[in-house]
Write a protein that holds these residues in place. Structure first.
Motif, mmCIF file in Angstrom:
data_model
loop_
_atom_site.group_PDB
_atom_site.id
_atom_site.type_symbol
_atom_site.label_atom_id
_atom_site.label_comp_id
_atom_site.label_asym_id
_atom_site.label_seq_id
_atom_site.Cartn_x
_atom_site.Cartn_y
_atom_site.Cartn_z
ATOM 1 N N LYS A 1 49.592 -10.632 40.099
ATOM 2 C CA LYS A 1 47.157 -10.424 39.764
ATOM 3 C C LYS A 1 46.238 -9.260 40.530
ATOM 4 O O LYS A 1 45.171 -9.282 40.489
ATOM 5 C CB LYS A 1 47.207 -11.588 40.089
ATOM 6 C CG LYS A 1 47.814 -12.474 39.085
ATOM 7 C CD LYS A 1 47.354 -14.313 38.769
ATOM 8 C CE LYS A 1 47.651 -14.482 37.907
ATOM 9 N NZ LYS A 1 48.190 -14.627 36.431
ATOM 10 N N PHE A 2 46.695 -9.373 42.138
ATOM 11 C CA PHE A 2 46.332 -8.640 43.019
ATOM 12 C C PHE A 2 47.355 -7.824 43.829
ATOM 13 O O PHE A 2 48.293 -7.848 44.044
ATOM 14 C CB PHE A 2 45.782 -9.253 43.851
ATOM 15 C CG PHE A 2 44.678 -9.971 42.618
ATOM 16 C CD1 PHE A 2 45.198 -11.920 43.008
ATOM 17 C CD2 PHE A 2 43.250 -10.139 43.343
ATOM 18 C CE1 PHE A 2 44.263 -12.493 42.714
ATOM 19 C CE2 PHE A 2 42.356 -10.852 42.679
ATOM 20 C CZ PHE A 2 42.681 -12.588 42.235
ATOM 21 N N ARG A 3 46.612 -6.589 43.930
ATOM 22 C CA ARG A 3 47.517 -5.099 44.222
ATOM 23 C C ARG A 3 47.060 -4.505 45.319
ATOM 24 O O ARG A 3 45.513 -4.046 45.182
ATOM 25 C CB ARG A 3 48.582 -4.705 43.204
ATOM 26 C CG ARG A 3 48.993 -4.145 44.222
ATOM 27 C CD ARG A 3 50.676 -4.307 45.420
ATOM 28 N NE ARG A 3 51.788 -3.689 45.926
ATOM 29 C CZ ARG A 3 52.400 -3.153 45.275
ATOM 30 N NH1 ARG A 3 52.847 -3.346 44.103
ATOM 31 N NH2 ARG A 3 53.251 -2.014 46.165
ATOM 32 N N VAL B 1 40.629 -3.110 37.417
ATOM 33 C CA VAL B 1 40.732 -4.135 36.841
ATOM 34 C C VAL B 1 41.410 -3.473 35.527
ATOM 35 O O VAL B 1 40.527 -2.992 34.911
ATOM 36 C CB VAL B 1 39.776 -5.108 36.789
ATOM 37 C CG1 VAL B 1 39.625 -5.581 36.064
ATOM 38 C CG2 VAL B 1 38.885 -5.798 38.501
ATOM 39 N N THR C 1 44.520 -6.973 36.591
ATOM 40 C CA THR C 1 45.499 -6.968 37.274
ATOM 41 C C THR C 1 44.462 -6.538 38.349
ATOM 42 O O THR C 1 43.323 -5.702 38.081
ATOM 43 C CB THR C 1 46.308 -6.410 37.721
ATOM 44 O OG1 THR C 1 47.689 -7.060 37.083
ATOM 45 C CG2 THR C 1 46.859 -5.669 38.764
ATOM 46 N N ARG C 2 43.759 -6.689 39.224
ATOM 47 C CA ARG C 2 42.575 -6.068 40.178
ATOM 48 C C ARG C 2 44.093 -5.578 41.607
ATOM 49 O O ARG C 2 44.260 -5.474 42.213
ATOM 50 C CB ARG C 2 41.710 -7.183 41.309
ATOM 51 C CG ARG C 2 40.905 -6.174 41.745
ATOM 52 C CD ARG C 2 40.043 -7.471 42.989
ATOM 53 N NE ARG C 2 39.219 -8.212 41.552
ATOM 54 C CZ ARG C 2 37.754 -7.482 41.149
ATOM 55 N NH1 ARG C 2 37.938 -6.627 41.535
ATOM 56 N NH2 ARG C 2 37.124 -8.545 40.321
ATOM 57 N N SER D 1 42.976 -2.405 43.925
ATOM 58 C CA SER D 1 42.367 -1.588 45.164
ATOM 59 C C SER D 1 42.965 0.066 45.736
ATOM 60 O O SER D 1 44.679 -0.551 45.848
ATOM 61 C CB SER D 1 42.165 -2.627 46.291
ATOM 62 O OG SER D 1 40.688 -3.365 45.284
#
Lengths: 114, 112
Positions: free
Chosen positions: A9-11, A88, A109-110, A112
């Motif tokens: 979901k985040f990375r 995203v 999925t965010r 960066s």
């Protein structure tokens, strides 16, 4: 009743690193899609697949690769991440008769890239 | 190439009032679908309403309705009796073949 599931979901990545985003759907849909969402630009299609073993380029494919080895999974890869790929990412799926059925989206999925 | 334009980056409305979000599109296709998606702060993409281009009758879903003007290539969304839970980003999308083309979105804020 999972629908479309995206992992992770985040990375956060460093420039030049590689990673793979996983999309899984349990609705037996033929079509699967990867989009990116950037501020002020809506969702833009990166790659899509019309069936197991097939993939095609969308509007913004550069810097990404995809694979659809199993009908239920659609993988999005970044071989050498760049800050411009901070976004995203959404996966979606739809049945064979896509025109009459809406796409079902994952929760995004965010990503960066530093 | 198909394009979708949402000319209102942000809008606000008082609770219980009615608001209309604008969308125009450009295409040479004759057989297509139009959609409105809602994206709340949770980031989910939720289908609000769908319109088939070959149907003249405007689609409605409870408090949500569209004004589809095919000749003008216009597809606006009307939300009646606005609720705080309607606060979200709204995307207009054009569907043809096996692809969707999205507009840039309109942020709607419902005020109490």
């Amino acid at each position: 009743n999972a629908g479309v599931t995206q992992t992770p979901k985040f990375r956060v990545l460093k420039t030049g690193q590689s990673m793979t985003l996983l999309c899984a759907q349990d609705m037996n849909h033929e079509y699967m899609y990867w989009y990116r969402q950037d501020p002020g630009m809506g969702l833009r299609l990166i790659h899509y697949s019309v069936g197991e073993g097939t993939t095609a380029k969308g509007e913004v494919p550069d810097g990404y690769n995809v694979s659809r080895l199993k009908k239920q999974n659609f993988l999005l890869g970044l071989e050498s991440a760049a800050p411009s790929q901070t976004s995203v990412y959404f996966c979606a799926s739809s049945p064979l008769d896509r025109m009459s059925q809406p796409q079902h989206f994952g929760d995004g999925t965010r990503l960066s890239i530093l | 190439a198909q394009t979708v334009t949402q000319s209102q980056p942000e809008m606000s409305v008082q609770e219980a009032e009615t608001v209309t979000l604008s969308c125009t599109y450009d295409t040479s296709e004759n057989n297509y679908y139009l959609f409105w998606y809602k994206q709340p702060p949770s980031r989910q993409m939720i289908l609000v309403i769908r319109q088939e281009a070959y149907k003249q009758q405007n689609a409605t879903e409870n408090r949500f309705s569209v004004n589809f003007q095919k000749a003008a290539k216009s597809f606006s969304l009307k939300i009646s009796d606005s609720q705080l839970g309607d606060t979200a980003m709204y995307f207009c999308a054009f569907g043809y073949g096996n692809k969707l083309v999205f507009g840039a979105g309109t942020i709607l804020r419902v005020k109490s």
